[in-house]
Design a protein around this motif. Structure first.
Motif, PDB file in Angstrom:
ATOM      1  N   HIS A  58       0.814  -1.213   0.000  1.00 47.34           N
ATOM      2  CA  HIS A  58       0.000   0.000   0.000  1.00 47.34           C
ATOM      3  C   HIS A  58       0.853   1.271   0.000  1.00 47.34           C
ATOM      4  O   HIS A  58       0.464   2.279   0.571  1.00 47.34           O
ATOM      5  CB  HIS A  58      -0.958   0.025   1.192  1.00 47.34           C
ATOM      6  N   HIS A  59       2.039   1.196  -0.587  1.00 45.76           N
ATOM      7  CA  HIS A  59       2.876   2.388  -0.670  1.00 45.76           C
ATOM      8  C   HIS A  59       2.869   2.971  -2.075  1.00 45.76           C
ATOM      9  O   HIS A  59       3.829   3.584  -2.514  1.00 45.76           O
ATOM     10  CB  HIS A  59       4.316   2.064  -0.233  1.00 45.76           C
ATOM     11  N   HIS A  60       1.776   2.745  -2.772  1.00 50.29           N
ATOM     12  CA  HIS A  60       1.626   3.313  -4.112  1.00 50.29           C
ATOM     13  C   HIS A  60       0.172   3.697  -4.285  1.00 50.29           C
ATOM     14  O   HIS A  60      -0.728   2.944  -3.899  1.00 50.29           O
ATOM     15  CB  HIS A  60       2.033   2.284  -5.169  1.00 50.29           C
ATOM     16  N   TYR A  61      -0.067   4.871  -4.852  1.00 50.32           N
ATOM     17  CA  TYR A  61      -1.443   5.323  -5.031  1.00 50.32           C
ATOM     18  C   TYR A  61      -1.889   5.047  -6.454  1.00 50.32           C
ATOM     19  O   TYR A  61      -1.244   5.483  -7.411  1.00 50.32           O
ATOM     20  CB  TYR A  61      -1.573   6.820  -4.721  1.00 50.32           C
ATOM     21  N   ASP A  62      -2.996   4.320  -6.589  1.00 51.06           N
ATOM     22  CA  ASP A  62      -3.520   3.969  -7.905  1.00 51.06           C
ATOM     23  C   ASP A  62      -4.532   5.036  -8.334  1.00 51.06           C
ATOM     24  O   ASP A  62      -5.719   4.956  -8.018  1.00 51.06           O
ATOM     25  CB  ASP A  62      -4.182   2.592  -7.838  1.00 51.06           C
ATOM     26  N   ALA A  63      -4.056   6.047  -9.041  1.00 53.55           N
ATOM     27  CA  ALA A  63      -4.905   7.173  -9.436  1.00 53.55           C
ATOM     28  C   ALA A  63      -5.995   6.736 -10.405  1.00 53.55           C
ATOM     29  O   ALA A  63      -7.119   7.238 -10.364  1.00 53.55           O
ATOM     30  CB  ALA A  63      -4.046   8.271 -10.066  1.00 53.55           C
ATOM     31  N   GLU A  64      -5.667   5.769 -11.284  1.00 51.92           N
ATOM     32  CA  GLU A  64      -6.651   5.314 -12.265  1.00 51.92           C
ATOM     33  C   GLU A  64      -7.828   4.624 -11.581  1.00 51.92           C
ATOM     34  O   GLU A  64      -8.992   4.866 -11.911  1.00 51.92           O
ATOM     35  CB  GLU A  64      -5.978   4.348 -13.250  1.00 51.92           C
ATOM     36  N   ALA A  65      -7.522   3.778 -10.598  1.00 49.35           N
ATOM     37  CA  ALA A  65      -8.591   3.079  -9.862  1.00 49.35           C
ATOM     38  C   ALA A  65      -9.435   4.071  -9.070  1.00 49.35           C
ATOM     39  O   ALA A  65     -10.654   3.923  -8.970  1.00 49.35           O
ATOM     40  CB  ALA A  65      -7.980   2.032  -8.923  1.00 49.35           C
ATOM     41  N   ALA A  66      -8.788   5.094  -8.514  1.00 46.82           N
ATOM     42  CA  ALA A  66      -9.520   6.099  -7.735  1.00 46.82           C
ATOM     43  C   ALA A  66     -10.489   6.871  -8.622  1.00 46.82           C
ATOM     44  O   ALA A  66     -11.647   7.112  -8.246  1.00 46.82           O
ATOM     45  CB  ALA A  66      -8.537   7.057  -7.067  1.00 46.82           C
ATOM     46  N   ALA A  67     -10.028   7.273  -9.811  1.00 41.31           N
ATOM     47  CA  ALA A  67     -10.893   8.008 -10.734  1.00 41.31           C
ATOM     48  C   ALA A  67     -12.068   7.143 -11.181  1.00 41.31           C
ATOM     49  O   ALA A  67     -13.209   7.610 -11.289  1.00 41.31           O
ATOM     50  CB  ALA A  67     -10.085   8.474 -11.953  1.00 41.31           C
ATOM     51  N   GLN A  68     -11.788   5.864 -11.428  1.00 39.72           N
ATOM     52  CA  GLN A  68     -12.845   4.946 -11.844  1.00 39.72           C
ATOM     53  C   GLN A  68     -13.884   4.775 -10.735  1.00 39.72           C
ATOM     54  O   GLN A  68     -15.100   4.721 -10.994  1.00 39.72           O
ATOM     55  CB  GLN A  68     -12.228   3.582 -12.198  1.00 39.72           C
ATOM     56  N   ALA A  69     -13.417   4.728  -9.490  1.00 41.66           N
ATOM     57  CA  ALA A  69     -14.321   4.515  -8.358  1.00 41.66           C
ATOM     58  C   ALA A  69     -15.282   5.687  -8.182  1.00 41.66           C
ATOM     59  O   ALA A  69     -16.478   5.491  -7.960  1.00 41.66           O
ATOM     60  CB  ALA A  69     -13.512   4.296  -7.081  1.00 41.66           C
ATOM     61  N   THR A  70     -14.782   6.914  -8.270  1.00 40.29           N
ATOM     62  CA  THR A  70     -15.662   8.077  -8.101  1.00 40.29           C
ATOM     63  C   THR A  70     -16.622   8.210  -9.284  1.00 40.29           C
ATOM     64  O   THR A  70     -17.745   8.682  -9.128  1.00 40.29           O
ATOM     65  CB  THR A  70     -14.845   9.373  -7.963  1.00 40.29           C
ATOM     66  N   ALA A  71     -16.172   7.783 -10.462  1.00 42.29           N
ATOM     67  CA  ALA A  71     -17.039   7.869 -11.641  1.00 42.29           C
ATOM     68  C   ALA A  71     -18.171   6.847 -11.588  1.00 42.29           C
ATOM     69  O   ALA A  71     -19.267   7.096 -12.080  1.00 42.29           O
ATOM     70  CB  ALA A  71     -16.217   7.665 -12.915  1.00 42.29           C
TER      71      ALA A  71
END
Length: 592
Positions: A58-71
Motif C-alpha cells: 500500500h505504498h503506491h497510489y492507484d490514481a486510475e482506480a480512484a478516478a474509476q471509483a468516483t465515476a
C-alpha cells in the motif's frame, strides 16, 4: 333455508381477505424498508482482493482506480433542476449574512463591509463558474476533492477531502447549538439541551430520507431565506426613506440616506478593519460550492448546473450587496448591540434585527429570528450532506476507511451519515461550563477550510484547461464553458491567497490587540489559523507515506467519468427549442 349466523371473533377460522392483503402490504413495506439499508449491488468500491494483491504494501497510489471509483459511484441521481437552483441561490445564505455581518460592521464600518463582500462575491463568481465547467464534464462523487486528486496531486486531494469533511463535521454541532440559542430570543430560559435534541433529530431524519429529502428540505429552507431577504430589502428602503430620528434618538420620519456614513463614518479601524471584514465575508459565502458536490446526484447536470450557477450572480448582487448596503445605512458601526451576541446565531446581535428594532417595529424582529433559526437548520442539514458525501468519495478513492464507502440501495452513504450524525452529539457540550472554549476551538478547525477548498477548485480548473488543450482538445468540445475562463480562475486563486494573508495578519495582530495579554494573543492566532497547519500536516504526511507526485499535464486523466456530449447537436437542439419560448421565458433565461 339455512339459518343466518351472526359473526363472532371465534367463528372466523382465519384472517379475512382484507386482513390478509394488509398483512402482506405491511410485510412488503417492512421488507422494502429493511432492504433499502442493504448495500447497493452495484457498489464495488471496497478494498478488493485484486487491489491488495497488486499493491501488497500500500505504498503506491492507484490514481486510475480512484478516478474509476468516483465515476462509478452508486449514488442515485434524484436531484432535480429546481433543487439545484435553490441550493445555488439560497444555500449559503445563513448566519454569516444575517448575524456575522454585524461583527464585520462593528470592526470595519459600512464601507468596508460593502467593499469586502463585493470583492469576495467576484471571487466566488469566478470560482463557481470554474467548478461548473468541471462538474458538467465530470459529475463524479466527491467533486472538487476528487478534482484535486486527478488534476493536482493525490496528496493534496487527500488533504482537501479531509479538510472539507472536517469542516462540515464540526459545523453540525455548532449549528445545532446555534439553532437552540435562537429559541432564547423568545423563551429567555436555558433549555439548550432539549432544543439540541429536537433539532438534531430533525436534521438526521431529513438526511435519512436520502438525497431527495435533502433536496426538498433545502428547497423549502431556501425559499424562506430568499423571501426574507427580498422582504427585508423592500422594508429597508422604506425605513431609510422615513425611519430617521431626531436629536434625542426618537423616530421622526425623516429621510436617512447615507447619514451614518458621515457620522460615525464609513470606515472603522482603517485597513486592518477592512481585512477583518474579508474574513467574515469569506465565512458568509461558505457552502456555495455544494452545488458542485450535488452534481453527482443530479438527474441532468448538463442542463441543471449551468442554470443554477447563473443564480450565483443574482444572489451575490441582490441578497448580499443590496441588503448589506441598506444595513450600513440603518445601523451605526458603534452600536454596542453588534458585539453583544453570545453566539454566531444570536439574533440580538444581528444588524438586520437591530435595524428593524430601531424603526420601532414590534413583530418583525421575531419574524427575522425565525428566518435566522431556519438558516441555521439549513446549514446543519447541509453539513451532514456535505460531510457524508465527501467521506464516501474519500473511501472510494481509498483515502479514508473503507466502511465509509458503504452506499445502500437508496443511494445513501449510510455509515458516513451515521458517523456525521453521532458527531452531532457534541452539541450537548452546550450544557457544559466549558462550552465557549470547546466551540471556539471547533470553529478554529473550520475557519479557513473554505478558502483552501475554493483555491483548489480554481487551481484544478487552471491545470485542467492546460491539459485539455495540451492533449489535443478544443474549447468547443466543452458542454459548459466558464464565461470568465482561466483568467477568472487566476483571479479567484490570487484573491483566496490574499484572504489567507489577511487572516494571518488579523490573527497575529487583531483589532484591539493592545488591550490583550500575550496568552490571549497566542490563543487568538491559533483559533484564527488552526486549519492551515492541519492541512499542511495532512498533505505532507500522505505525500511522504505514499510518495505521490504532482500530476503531469501529459498524464492527466481526462476521460474517466467524463460525460460524452455531442456539443454541436446539443447547441442545435437548444436553439430550436428557444425559438418556441415565449418572450418572458427568453428574458428570464437570458438573466437566469
Amino acid at each position: 333455508m339455512d339459518d343466518k349466523k351472526s359473526w363472532t371473533p371465534d367463528s372466523s377460522p382465519g384472517p379475512s381477505a382484507y386482513e390478509g392483503d394488509m398483512a402482506h402490504v405491511k410485510r412488503k413495506w417492512s421488507r422494502r424498508m429493511t432492504d433499502s439499508f442493504r448495500r447497493d449491488p452495484n457498489a464495488s468500491v471496497i478494498r478488493s482482493a485484486s487491489f491488495s494483491a497488486a499493491h501488497p504494501h500500500h505504498h503506491h497510489y492507484d490514481a486510475e482506480a480512484a478516478a474509476q471509483a468516483t465515476a462509478m459511484s452508486p449514488l442515485l441521481r434524484r436531484l432535480k433542476g429546481r433543487h439545484l437552483q435553490m441550493i445555488a441561490i439560497g444555500g449559503s445564505i445563513g448566519t454569516g449574512l444575517f448575524v456575522g455581518s454585524g461583527k464585520a460592521l462593528a470592526y470595519g464600518g459600512p464601507a468596508s463591509v460593502l467593499l469586502a463582500f463585493s470583492l469576495t462575491g467576484v471571487m466566488m463568481y469566478c470560482t463557481v463558474q470554474a467548478l461548473g465547467e468541471l462538474a458538467v464534464l465530470f459529475p463524479v462523487a466527491g467533486s472538487f476533492s476528487a478534482y484535486s486528486t486527478r488534476f493536482l496531486d493525490p496528496a493534496w486531494g487527500f488533504a482537501m477531502g479531509w479538510n472539507y469533511a472536517m469542516q462540515w463535521l464540526v459545523v453540525l454541532p455548532l449549528e445545532i447549538v446555534a439553532a437552540s440559542i435562537t429559541v432564547d430570543y423568545w423563551v429567555g430560559r436555558n433549555l439548550n439541551a432539549a432544543w439540541v435534541s429536537i433539532f438534531l433529530v430533525l436534521i438526521v431524519m431529513i438526511n435519512f430520507f436520502g438525497v431527495k429529502g435533502y433536496g426538498e428540505a433545502e428547497f423549502i429552507f431556501s425559499i424562506v431565506k430568499v423571501t426574507a431577504v427580498i422582504g427585508y430589502i423592500i422594508l429597508g428602503v422604506l425605513i431609510n426613506i422615513m425611519g430617521g430620528t431626531d436629536d434625542f434618538g426618537r423616530p421622526d420620519g425623516s429621510y436617512m440616506g447615507f447619514r451614518l456614513w458621515h457620522h460615525p463614518g464609513a470606515f472603522h479601524n482603517g485597513f486592518k478593519g477592512l481585512c477583518s471584514t474579508f474574513v467574515t465575508a469569506a465565512f458568509a459565502f461558505a457552502g456555495t460550492e455544494l452545488v458542485g458536490l450535488a452534481a453527482a446526484e443530479t438527474e441532468n447536470p448538463r442542463k441543471a448546473l449551468p442554470t443554477a450557477i447563473k443564480q450565483v450572480f443574482w444572489r451575490i448582487t441582490l441578497f448580499y450587496i443590496v441588503s448589506l448596503l441598506l444595513v450600513g445605512t440603518l445601523v451605526a458601526y458603534d452600536d454596542p448591540r453588534l458585539l453583544n451576541g453570545k453566539s454566531s446565531a444570536d439574533a440580538k446581535a444581528s444588524p438586520f434585527v437591530i435595524s428593524i428594532q430601531n424603526a420601532g417595529l414590534q413583530v418583525l424582529p421575531s419574524v427575522m429570528n425565525v428566518v435566522i433559526m431556519i438558516s441555521v437548520l439549513s446549514v446543519g442539514n447541509s453539513s451532514i450532506y456535505g460531510s457524508s458525501r465527501t467521506l464516501a468519495a474519500l473511501a472510494e478513492q481509498r483515502q479514508a476507511p473503507s466502511f465509509f464507502a458503504y452506499i445502500d440501495r437508496t443511494g445513501r452513504p449510510l455509515y458516513a451519515i451515521i458517523v456525521a450524525s453521532v458527531l452531532g452529539l457534541l452539541a450537548f457540550l452546550a450544557a457544559s461550563h466549558r462550552q465557549e472554549d470547546a466551540f471556539n476551538w471547533m470553529v478554529a478547525l473550520s475557519g479557513l477550510s473554505s478558502i483552501f477548498t475554493w483555491s483548489s477548485i480554481c487551481l484544478a480548473h487552471i491545470r485542467f484547461r492546460h491539459a485539455w488543450l495540451a492533449q489535443g482538445h478544443t474549447l468547443d468540445e466543452l458542454a459548459f464553458r466558464s464565461p470568465v475562463g482561466v483568467i477568472g480562475s487566476w483571479i479567484g486563486l490570487i484573491f483566496n491567497m490574499l484572504v489567507l494573508i489577511a487572516q494571518f495578519w488579523t490573527g497575529f495582530s487583531p483589532v484591539g490587540w493592545q488591550s490583550m495579554s500575550s496568552k490571549e494573543l497566542v490563543i487568538n492566532f491559533f483559533q484564527a489559523y488552526l486549519a492551515a497547519p492541519i492541512v499542511v500536516i495532512m498533505y505532507l504526511g500522505y505525500k511522504l507515506y505514499l510518495r505521490t507526485e504532482v500530476v503531469k499535464i501529459r498524464d492527466m486523466d481526462l476521460f474517466t467519468g467524463k460525460r460524452e456530449f455531442n456539443v454541436k447537436v446539443l447547441v442545435a437542439e437548444e436553439k430550436a427549442d428557444r425559438r418556441n419560448w415565449p418572450t418572458w421565458k427568453k428574458l428570464y433565461k437570458f438573466f437566469c
